[in-house]
Design a protein around this motif. Structure first.
Motif, PDB file in Angstrom:
ATOM      1  N   THR A 161      42.685  51.763  39.602  1.00 62.83           N
ATOM      2  CA  THR A 161      43.305  51.239  40.820  1.00 62.83           C
ATOM      3  C   THR A 161      43.840  52.326  41.749  1.00 62.83           C
ATOM      4  OG1 THR A 161      45.413  51.015  39.685  1.00 62.83           O
ATOM      5  CG2 THR A 161      44.007  49.062  39.762  1.00 62.83           C
ATOM      6  N   ARG A 170      35.371  50.012  41.392  1.00 63.40           N
ATOM      7  CA  ARG A 170      35.726  48.649  41.812  1.00 63.40           C
ATOM      8  C   ARG A 170      34.798  48.156  42.899  1.00 63.40           C
ATOM      9  NH1 ARG A 170      40.819  48.765  44.245  1.00 63.40           N
ATOM     10  NH2 ARG A 170      40.857  51.007  43.948  1.00 63.40           N
ATOM     11  N   SER A 174      32.260  44.856  42.807  1.00 62.41           N
ATOM     12  CA  SER A 174      32.341  43.671  43.660  1.00 62.41           C
ATOM     13  C   SER A 174      31.129  43.544  44.563  1.00 62.41           C
ATOM     14  CB  SER A 174      33.647  43.656  44.456  1.00 62.41           C
ATOM     15  OG  SER A 174      33.554  44.517  45.549  1.00 62.41           O
ATOM     16  N   SER A 237      36.375  42.428  36.202  1.00 60.40           N
ATOM     17  CA  SER A 237      37.767  42.650  36.579  1.00 60.40           C
ATOM     18  C   SER A 237      38.535  43.360  35.467  1.00 60.40           C
ATOM     19  CB  SER A 237      38.439  41.314  36.895  1.00 60.40           C
ATOM     20  OG  SER A 237      39.834  41.441  36.775  1.00 60.40           O
ATOM     21  N   ARG A 239      41.837  43.966  35.477  1.00 55.63           N
ATOM     22  CA  ARG A 239      43.053  43.218  35.212  1.00 55.63           C
ATOM     23  C   ARG A 239      42.730  42.028  34.325  1.00 55.63           C
ATOM     24  NH1 ARG A 239      46.220  40.542  39.830  1.00 55.63           N
ATOM     25  NH2 ARG A 239      44.246  40.966  40.841  1.00 55.63           N
ATOM     26  N   PHE A 300      40.461  36.086  36.783  1.00 60.34           N
ATOM     27  CA  PHE A 300      40.542  37.028  37.908  1.00 60.34           C
ATOM     28  C   PHE A 300      39.136  37.389  38.389  1.00 60.34           C
ATOM     29  CE2 PHE A 300      44.250  37.707  35.233  1.00 60.34           C
ATOM     30  CZ  PHE A 300      45.279  37.681  36.143  1.00 60.34           C
ATOM     31  N   ALA A 302      36.090  39.003  40.041  1.00 62.45           N
ATOM     32  CA  ALA A 302      36.022  40.312  40.690  1.00 62.45           C
ATOM     33  C   ALA A 302      35.208  40.255  41.975  1.00 62.45           C
ATOM     34  CB  ALA A 302      35.409  41.335  39.740  1.00 62.45           C
TER      35      ALA A 302
END
Lengths: 304, 317
Positions: A161, A170, A174, A237, A239, A300, A302
């Motif tokens: 992150t 990330r 996505s 994801s 998280r 969650f 993504a």
């Protein structure tokens, strides 16, 4: 009773964190390349065997873990470069089949090299005894796993992150095409992610080795759990993987500990002793089905 | 494109194959290899199981990773019924099909809400649920499985005779294949294959896509249950291994090996895999490496499977 619950919760936390080490790599592979990799569990197994061999050769658990992580990362990169690359554009069915074949090959290769019997991997002597935490004793080795797992999870979180590489990862998860269009070499990035994921597998394998048996087939049972985790959390994801891992670890461990007792208070002892373990062992699958029923994309998602 | 192509030649090939198989027991007797007749039954039963999965994957385009649940359910159903005194094949086998189909209805109705990877994973999860449930229930034998004391009873036929049993299995497989061949060319078959090719378009055309897929899934589950009912009769044991996810994987391997979406793909794949295993075991105890490499080769260079190599199957992946 409370003490038992705390102890079981700690066990659940420990198991969940180890699951996270596997799920983290798996969810990125899944998310970025839309690739089902059944052989992820084989890397975990390879890591455990490497750790056992290196620990025995060097006499140091720490050296064993380091060697195992390095060797497994190399193995992962090799598998990615030679085989998995060719599969990204293929159907899920082809991916399932090819990585299923990899499982067969890895399992048999381990049997050829180390034999069919489980090999021994002991926890370091300093962590063989229990330790007093707030009034009761808990195995110090399990505590060590919790600490290491939490540290790695925190590190991963920051990496994904807060850093530039993490941003690329990330972005790749996505929307791969768009990320490529922006000039990121997603292929290279992916080989790196895969090798990194393999190293995390090895870490989990090495740490769990002294608790569970280091044997052929150890990868498959935990692989399914890792899949459950990432499907619950949402594919791709980080998280989601963390939350899913802890959820699965806690629900599974606490369910096994508490459910038979709970049922005994409602049903007759005979029925409860029969039904309790059965229900406890399917609890996480029920959880996964429920999550998919109400949130088909996981907790969650993504992909935006 | 991509429909089941059934040429006249292929039908003749199938009929010739049928006759060759029907002559097998005499041939084996002649060669004094009677032991292999039971193995031949096993091959045909797995051919049936793989065919049922091929209906779901190749025909309906639903990559189910939990087919072992229905396979095992059929086997357990027959074994459980036998324990409580129901030993008639005419009763136990249809019941096994019904139970498996019902299970498929339940699992399918929930799983088909998801798609892609999620569908693969949720079918896997449901199958694991069934596996763990059965393993932890001591009444059903737990880890050890449930033994079937004797084969089911069929009036006029002695199924405990391996040769008679082989013919029964062969007849069932032939009937199922004929039915599937007809199904592929029926209205239902055309619709379900169109859904596989383009679900959104079929939805827009007003077809109840979900119901079509569910029916296809349930038929596949029921047929897998039939295969399970036959298998427990062949081995005499309903083992939890039948429900294990590796079993689902093996069936999937058979389908892809033989040819996804080809009517005879499941049969070809099952024969090829089981015979290949038998041969490789003779050569090396580490035959699984050979099997793995073979699978990789099929995936990389023959994506339509063995049937595809001979131009029997669908024309593209």
């Amino acid at each position: 009773m409370t003490q038992l619950l705390i102890e079981q919760a700690l066990n659940g936390l420990q198991f969940g964190l180890m699951l996270f080490l596997l799920a983290a790599g798996l969810t990125l592979v899944f998310g970025i390349m839309d690739m089902i990799n059944l052989a992820h569990g084989s890397l975990y197994m390879a890591g455990a065997y490497f750790a056992a061999a290196a620990t025995q050769a060097s006499g140091s658990f720490l050296v064993g873990i380091a060697v195992a992580m390095l060797a497994t990362a190399l193995l992962g990169a090799l598998v990615e470069l030679v085989l998995l690359r060719r599969l990204y554009a293929r159907s899920h069915l082809a991916q399932v089949l090819a990585t299923f074949a990899l499982i067969l090959i890895f399992n048999e290769a381990v049997r050829v090299i180390w034999g069919a019997q489980p090999v021994l991997l002991n926890a370091p002597d300093e962590f063989s005894g229990p330790v007093n935490i707030g009034g009761f004793f808990y195995p110090s080795y399990r505590l060590l796993i919790i600490v290491v797992g939490a540290l790695v999870a925190a590190l991963l979180y920051v990496l994904v992150t807060r850093t530039r590489v993490g941003m690329w990862v990330r972005a790749g998860a996505s929307n791969r095409e768009m990320t490529e269009a922006l000039g990121i070499n997603v292929r290279l990035l992916f080989t790196a992610v895969f090798a990194f994921g393999a190293a995390l597998c090895a870490l989990a394998g090495a740490l769990l080795g002294p608790l569970l048996a280091v044997e052929v087939g150890m990868g498959e049972s935990i692989l399914i759990l890792a899949f459950v985790v990432i499907v619950i959390g949402g594919i791709g994801s980080m998280r989601g993987a963390l939350v899913g891992s802890l959820l699965v670890g806690l629900v599974d461990t606490l369910g096994r500990a508490a459910l038979p007792a709970l049922l005994r208070s409602v049903l007759s002892a005979d029925v409860a002793s029969n039904l309790g373990p059965a229900l406890a062992s399917i609890l996480i699958y029920v959880l996964m089905a429920a999550v998919l029923f109400w949130r088909p994309e996981g907790l969650f998602p993504a992909r935006g | 494109m991509g429909l089941y192509e059934s040429s006249r030649e292929r039908r003749w090939a199938a009929v010739a194959m049928l006759f060759a198989l029907a002559a097998l027991p005499w041939l084996l007797q002649l060669l004094d290899q009677g032991f292999y007749i039971s193995f031949a039954s096993r091959l045909l039963i797995f051919a049936l199981a793989a065919t049922s999965l091929n209906l779901v994957i190749g025909f309906g385009g639903m990559v189910s990773f939990g087919h072992a649940a229905f396979f095992g359910a059929g086997a357990y159903c027959v074994a459980i019924l036998a324990e409580s005194g129901v030993v008639s094949a005419a009763l136990a086998w249809p019941l096994a099909v019904g139970v498996s189909a019902l299970l498929a209805l339940l699992i399918g109705a929930l799983s088909l809400r998801t798609r892609g990877v999620y569908f693969i994973m949720i079918t896997l999860a449901f199958a694991q649920m069934v596996y763990y449930l059965v393993v932890s229930l001591k009444a059903w034998g737990g880890d050890d499985g449930l033994a079937l004391a004797r084969r089911s009873l069929l009036p006029g036929l002695d199924l405990s005779n391996d040769t008679s049993f082989f013919f029964v299995v062969l007849a069932i497989l032939a009937l199922v294949l004929i039915a599937l061949d007809r199904l592929a060319h029926s209205r239902f078959g055309r619709v379900i294959q169109s859904i596989r090719e383009n679900e959104t378009r079929m939805e827009a055309l007003g077809y109840p896509v979900f119901s079509y897929k569910l029916v296809c899934f349930v038929i596949g589950g029921g047929l897998a249950g039939l295969a399970g009912a036959l298998l427990v009769n062949q081995t005499g044991l309903a083992s939890p291994n039948l429900l294990h996810w590796l079993q689902s994987g093996t069936l999937m391997v058979m389908v892809v090996l033989g040819g996804v979406g080809s009517v005879y793909g499941g049969v070809v794949g099952a024969l090829f895999l089981l015979l290949g295993e038998e041969l490789l075991v003779e050569i090396t105890p580490h035959w699984q490496i050979g099997l793995g490499l073979l699978l990789l080769a099929v995936v990389l260079w023959a994506p339509l499977g063995i049937a595809g190599l001979f131009g029997w199957g669908r024309r593209r992946e």
